[in-house]
Design an enzyme around this catalytic site. Structure first.
Site, mmCIF file in Angstrom:
data_model
loop_
_atom_site.group_PDB
_atom_site.id
_atom_site.type_symbol
_atom_site.label_atom_id
_atom_site.label_comp_id
_atom_site.label_asym_id
_atom_site.label_seq_id
_atom_site.Cartn_x
_atom_site.Cartn_y
_atom_site.Cartn_z
ATOM 1 N N ASP A 15 9.147 -1.412 -2.594
ATOM 2 C CA ASP A 15 10.268 -1.897 -2.895
ATOM 3 C C ASP A 15 10.365 -2.647 -4.334
ATOM 4 O O ASP A 15 9.456 -2.963 -4.681
ATOM 5 C CB ASP A 15 11.098 -2.774 -1.930
ATOM 6 C CG ASP A 15 11.558 -2.234 -0.702
ATOM 7 O OD1 ASP A 15 11.253 -0.921 -0.440
ATOM 8 O OD2 ASP A 15 12.132 -2.776 0.293
ATOM 9 N N HIS A 157 5.573 -3.890 -1.626
ATOM 10 C CA HIS A 157 6.396 -4.061 -3.043
ATOM 11 C C HIS A 157 5.534 -3.710 -4.105
ATOM 12 O O HIS A 157 4.638 -4.261 -4.214
ATOM 13 C CB HIS A 157 6.973 -5.548 -2.987
ATOM 14 C CG HIS A 157 7.948 -6.064 -1.884
ATOM 15 N ND1 HIS A 157 7.589 -6.436 -0.669
ATOM 16 C CD2 HIS A 157 9.147 -6.098 -1.875
ATOM 17 C CE1 HIS A 157 8.748 -6.762 -0.117
ATOM 18 N NE2 HIS A 157 9.718 -6.480 -0.741
HETATM 19 NI NI NI Z 1 13.973 -5.762 -2.386
#
Ligand code: NI
Length: 197
Positions: A15, A157
């Site tokens: 992400d 991430h």
């Molecule tokens: Ni996010």
């Protein structure tokens, strides 16, 4: 391949990119022969269009993670729609691809947000490596593997800060998954969706 082998799939999801280290991550995924899924933030795409093109070229899935990463549950429906559609158009311009998957920032969904998602399928996760706390790579790998089971969606991430520990953890995660007979695939494959171009 036995049927039971086929069904032991997990999805690695990244992400908050595209970001400075995303191409390095793509290099590692290519070396490991792993296809992943990237939930990108619309306002970060300008100047990194080639990274999105590369994701598509190398078989990864791109999902919509909003324009500016707000808590969608705090916005009126028309603003939620803008967040998604601005990002959609930026992804389309950069890569020619229009995602059907979205991930709400912070996993925040509500009865107001849901109807605004029309056309998008929200995808959350069941394994959170909490890599945004920037723990050592070993710990990110340990957390990712601890909760992983067939069908798991692992949250990592590639954007939003220095992600060098996450990037260093990826080979350890993939090795650990494969040792347990789990195969990392895209969300399209995991969820049994038809590829949409
Ligand atoms: Ni996010």
């Amino acid at each position: 391949m036995r049927r039971s082998d086929k069904t032991k799939m997990v999805a690695l999801t990244f992400d908050d990119g595209p970001w400075d280290g995303t191409d390095q991550l793509l290099n590692i995924l290519r070396r490991l022969r792993v296809k992943a899924s990237f939930f990108v933030i619309g306002r970060q795409i300008a100047g990194r269009e080639s990274t999105l093109r590369r994701m598509r070229r190398e078989g990864h899935v791109i999902g919509n993670h909003s324009w500016s990463h707000p808590m969608l549950t705090a916005l009126p429906a028309d603003r939620v729609r803008e967040e998604l559609l601005w990002t959609q158009s930026q992804i389309q311009k950069a890569s020619g691809y229009e995602p059907c998957l979205m991930r709400p920032p912070y996993g925040a969904l509500s009865d107001v947000v849901m109807p605004s998602l029309k056309g998008f399928r929200p995808v959350l996760w069941d394994v959170d490596a909490a890599d945004w706390e920037r723990p050592p790579a070993e710990l990110i790998a340990e957390r990712s593997l601890a909760g992983a089971r067939p069908g798991s969606i692992i949250l990592l991430h590639d954007g939003g800060g220095d992600r060098s520990q996450t990037i260093a953890a990826v080979p350890k995660i993939v090795k650990g998954l494969r040792r347990r007979g789990l195969s990392p695939v895209t969300l399209t494959k995991l969820l049994g969706l038809r590829e949409r171009h």
